[in-house]
Write a protein that holds these residues in place. Sequence first.
Motif, PDB file in Angstrom:
ATOM      1  N   LYS A   1      38.781  83.621-120.672  1.00 49.61           N
ATOM      2  CA  LYS A   1      40.118  83.035-120.554  1.00 49.61           C
ATOM      3  C   LYS A   1      40.079  81.637-119.950  1.00 49.61           C
ATOM      4  CE  LYS A   1      42.939  87.218-120.353  1.00 49.61           C
ATOM      5  NZ  LYS A   1      44.078  87.883-119.674  1.00 49.61           N
TER       6      LYS A   1
ATOM      7  N   ALA B   1      45.292  81.438-120.837  1.00 55.30           N
ATOM      8  CA  ALA B   1      45.206  81.696-122.277  1.00 55.30           C
ATOM      9  C   ALA B   1      43.866  82.328-122.605  1.00 55.30           C
ATOM     10  CB  ALA B   1      45.380  80.405-123.060  1.00 55.30           C
ATOM     11  N   SER B   2      43.866  83.267-123.547  1.00 58.96           N
ATOM     12  CA  SER B   2      42.623  83.888-123.981  1.00 58.96           C
ATOM     13  C   SER B   2      41.886  82.964-124.940  1.00 58.96           C
ATOM     14  CB  SER B   2      42.908  85.231-124.664  1.00 58.96           C
ATOM     15  OG  SER B   2      43.740  85.050-125.785  1.00 58.96           O
TER      16      SER B   2
ATOM     17  N   GLN C   1      41.394  82.851-128.033  1.00 60.86           N
ATOM     18  CA  GLN C   1      42.035  82.469-129.300  1.00 60.86           C
ATOM     19  C   GLN C   1      42.990  81.286-129.142  1.00 60.86           C
ATOM     20  OE1 GLN C   1      44.494  85.643-130.752  1.00 60.86           O
ATOM     21  NE2 GLN C   1      45.344  86.101-128.736  1.00 60.86           N
ATOM     22  N   HIS C   2      43.380  80.997-127.893  1.00 63.33           N
ATOM     23  CA  HIS C   2      44.283  79.880-127.650  1.00 63.33           C
ATOM     24  C   HIS C   2      43.571  78.648-127.080  1.00 63.33           C
ATOM     25  CE1 HIS C   2      47.281  83.282-127.306  1.00 63.33           C
ATOM     26  NE2 HIS C   2      47.870  82.494-128.178  1.00 63.33           N
ATOM     27  N   THR C   3      42.270  78.747-126.846  1.00 61.98           N
ATOM     28  CA  THR C   3      41.597  77.700-126.087  1.00 61.98           C
ATOM     29  C   THR C   3      41.213  76.463-126.880  1.00 61.98           C
ATOM     30  OG1 THR C   3      39.426  78.736-126.422  1.00 61.98           O
ATOM     31  CG2 THR C   3      40.649  79.350-124.440  1.00 61.98           C
TER      32      THR C   3
ATOM     33  N   ASN D   1      51.502  83.042-118.696  1.00 66.63           N
ATOM     34  CA  ASN D   1      50.463  83.745-119.443  1.00 66.63           C
ATOM     35  C   ASN D   1      50.803  83.703-120.930  1.00 66.63           C
ATOM     36  OD1 ASN D   1      48.516  85.560-120.441  1.00 66.63           O
ATOM     37  ND2 ASN D   1      48.519  86.682-118.504  1.00 66.63           N
ATOM     38  N   LEU D   2      49.965  83.037-121.723  1.00 66.59           N
ATOM     39  CA  LEU D   2      50.234  82.869-123.151  1.00 66.59           C
ATOM     40  C   LEU D   2      49.830  84.076-123.991  1.00 66.59           C
ATOM     41  CD1 LEU D   2      49.094  79.164-123.699  1.00 66.59           C
ATOM     42  CD2 LEU D   2      51.358  80.043-123.116  1.00 66.59           C
ATOM     43  N   ASP D   3      49.156  85.049-123.405  1.00 67.54           N
ATOM     44  CA  ASP D   3      48.723  86.234-124.165  1.00 67.54           C
ATOM     45  C   ASP D   3      49.835  87.274-124.238  1.00 67.54           C
ATOM     46  OD1 ASP D   3      46.220  85.106-124.553  1.00 67.54           O
ATOM     47  OD2 ASP D   3      45.522  85.825-122.614  1.00 67.54           O
TER      48      ASP D   3
END
Length: 207
Positions: free
Chosen positions: A81, A95-96, A98-100, A205-207
């Motif tokens: 993350k 962000a996890s 997939q968002h990085t 938290n974007l997840d």
Amino acid sequence: MKKIATLLTILFIGITSHAQNAAAAKKLLDEVSAKTKTYKNMVMQFSFNNGKQETTGKATIQGDKYLVDFMGITQMYDGAKMYIINPNEEEITIASAQHTQMQTASIASILSFYKKGYTYVWDKKQTIGGKSIQYIKLIPTNKNGVKEIFLGIDTKNKTIYNRTDVNKNGSKTIITLKSFKTNQALSKNLFTFAKSKYPNYYINNLD
């Protein structure tokens, strides 16, 4: 007929020369990348210049993990993350993986980003501060805002000296490594996010 043969010869030489230059550029980049993989970690002080002002920062990289302090904001990736800590706003964005992609700091990927999505050109060579710096021009294969990137490589130490991004609108950003240390003694919790350190912060938290 002779003119056609001459033109074909010149064209062939040009294509061959270009291919050799591209291969030489790729080889040098791969040598730098291979050398960095032998380090347990890397600690870098750097400057960032956008043509209007110059600011400084620090980056610590260990494997896939990194910690970047820049312009008062801390950006940390623990391997799973991303954490962006903004003291001015008292806000933390999480962000996890997939968002990085859109969040990844240029400095953290400066040693590996070139491997996908670029063609290579062997560019000029300069002596800067007593160092022999060979520049490699990278041209993005996709159509984004960056026209070309120049990587300056210290040919003796096989390390990155600087990176210049040239945008399609003509603007430039330059990251220059001011110091480069390897295999440093790091805290085992350096890349661990502790929510308890930020009791009054808003967590986004974007997840």
